[in-house]
Design a protein around this motif. Structure first.
Motif: not given
Length: 499
Positions: A394-412
């Motif tokens: 689920a994490i991999a799919r969300a990241v690959a599809d651009g739905l999940l952004h995991l970096h310091p600029g993301a909305d916490v």
């Protein structure tokens, strides 16, 4: 010492300047009216007279006042000066806006603008400009221009990247605009600066500053205990690893080595040729992974009495938020050693081979698209239980599809909420990811068993609630409190909790 120009204490700044106190590096800059140059407080040039000094909270303020950056102390090497407030909403808005302008990955490849920035923050662009200028003394565009120019200055001085590439990776739309801005602000063109510095060769080497104290041994020990052979290597003073970044549909892959120089309070970063095209992003990720922009004085002001002797501890981050999230899932309810074994199996099965000059660096961590397509049986054969298989996919799919952004600029708040909707992801995992990948200084995994032990609430029927209550005095630095609490344990163990 506040970074706002109207609240700086000039006499205190001058004392720090005379002492060349590295604790205040990046907290203010000194403009010298007799030379037209601005410097860091650690600059080794002759100390200017007090009457010739003007003090600024940000490099952008100094440049807006007509000062040029010092070519010796190089303001672009200074750690950033984040400030957090739980009371002043205007200050929070201005600082969050500045943080987003500093973070290239916050924009998904789009050029930053005041309109987009205001939309991200949920305010009008007029209100944002007014608050930004009132709090930081410059407009958002002036702040962004200074950040781009200082990034370009560092690349020109430390690498042999073509000037065209320096302009583009620094955020300028064209070489013409880059040359004009450089000449206007610094009084020389980019090629002149390169002749004075610049480094030939395939690899890029840059220096990154930090404020002492910094417990280097503790930081590297944290990474060493969790390293995956083939992706990472940790020495006495250095961290090396492979990395792949996708920018604009193109994958940049290579390796990097970050070596601590405690005498100069710097990290020397060596980056392979494959990552030079995204060097500003690599620099930002390394700064976040090693927590180089932390302000130890501000944090100690809240935590020192509760955790004496731990002022040098930082929150270990990550060079890949996606990788950290996958490894966090693997570490649920098991020890560090067991989690490391599972991560090693995952790498051996799905990792991508890469050639490096380091025999210990042989693979890239599995790409999101690879794990998104992984069959349950393939993950199950590695010893990963079904619930965690679903979470990883689920994490991999969300990241690959651009739905999940995991970096310091993301909305916490939005990112943590999205993580909790994924199968197998509970509050502990979401908070752990927020602490290390999103760089949220107030993350608190209240369900952490090791944390309960460190805080003495492990026997309580409501241990998570008791830990949450105990943490209230540590806001807004609870992520740092967690690291200090874990350090209290005589034999630190993997933080575990039910997701």
């Amino acid at each position: 010492m506040s970074p706002d120009a109207d609240t700086l204490q000039p006499d205190a700044c001058y004392l720090a300047l005379k002492a060349r106190d590295a604790r205040f590096d990046g907290c203010f800059f000194t403009g010298v009216t007799s030379t037209g140059i601005y410097c860091r407080p650690v600059c080794r040039v002759r100390t200017p007279k007090r009457e010739n000094c003007r003090f600024f909270g940000h490099a952008a303020q100094a440049e807006s006042a007509g000062f040029r950056p010092c070519l010796r102390c190089r303001p672009e090497l200074a750690p950033h000066a984040p400030r957090w407030s739980i009371q002043d909403a205007s200050d929070m808005l201005a600082q969050q806006a500045a943080a987003l302008l500093d973070e290239p990955e916050a924009w998904n490849g789009d050029p930053p603008s005041v309109e987009l920035l205001a939309r991200r923050l949920g305010v009008s662009d007029r209100h944002l400009r007014r608050i930004f200028e009132a709090r930081l003394g410059v407009s958002p565009l002036q702040y962004l221009q200074t950040r781009r120019l200082l990034t370009a200055k560092q690349l020109l001085a430390d690498t042999d990247l073509p000037i065209t590439q320096v302009a583009l990776v620094s955020g300028f739309a064209s070489v013409r605009r880059f040359n004009a801005a450089f000449l206007q602000h610094y009084g020389l063109n980019p090629s002149q600066l390169r002749r004075e510095g610049g480094r030939a060769g395939g690899d890029a080497v840059v220096r990154l500053g930090y404020r002492p104290p910094y417990d280097i041994a503790a930081m590297l020990a944290f990474f060493r205990k969790r390293l995956i052979a083939g992706v990472e290597a940790v020495g006495e003073r250095e961290l090396a690893r492979t990395l792949a970044l996708e920018v604009g549909g193109q994958v940049h892959a290579g390796w990097l080595v970050a070596s601590f120089d405690p005498e100069r309070h710097q990290v020397e970063l060596r980056v392979s040729e494959g990552l030079r095209g995204v060097l500003p992003r690599v620099i930002r990720r390394v700064r976040a992974a090693l927590d180089l922009d932390a302000d130890p004085a501000a944090i100690a002001g809240v935590l020192h009495d509760s955790f004496p002797g731990t002022d040098g501890l930082r929150v270990p981050g990550t060079l890949s938020g996606y990788e950290l999230a996958v490894r966090a899932v693997l570490g649920q309810q098991i020890t560090v050693a067991a989690a490391r074994t599972l991560a090693q199996r995952l790498l051996d099965r799905f990792g991508t081979p890469i050639d490096t000059p380091w025999p210990t660096l042989t693979h890239l961590f599995p790409a999101p698209a690879v794990l998104a397509a992984a069959e349950g049986d393939a993950l199950g054969q590695l010893g990963i239980v079904r619930q965690r298989q679903a979470a990883i996919v689920a994490i991999a799919r969300a990241v690959a599809d651009g739905l999940l952004h995991l970096h310091p600029g993301a909305d916490v708040a939005a990112t943590v909420a999205l993580l909790r909707t994924l199968p197998g992801i509970g509050d502990w995992t979401a908070q752990y990811i927020a602490m290390r990948a999103l760089r949220w200084p107030d993350a608190f995994p209240a369900g952490d068993v090791a944390l309960h032990k460190a805080l003495g609430v492990q026997g309580s029927r409501q241990a998570a609630r008791d830990a949450e209550a105990a943490s209230q005095p540590w806001k807004p630095w609870r992520s740092y409190a967690v690291i200090r609490a874990w350090a209290r344990l005589a034999e630190p163990t993997q933080p575990v909790a039910t997701p």
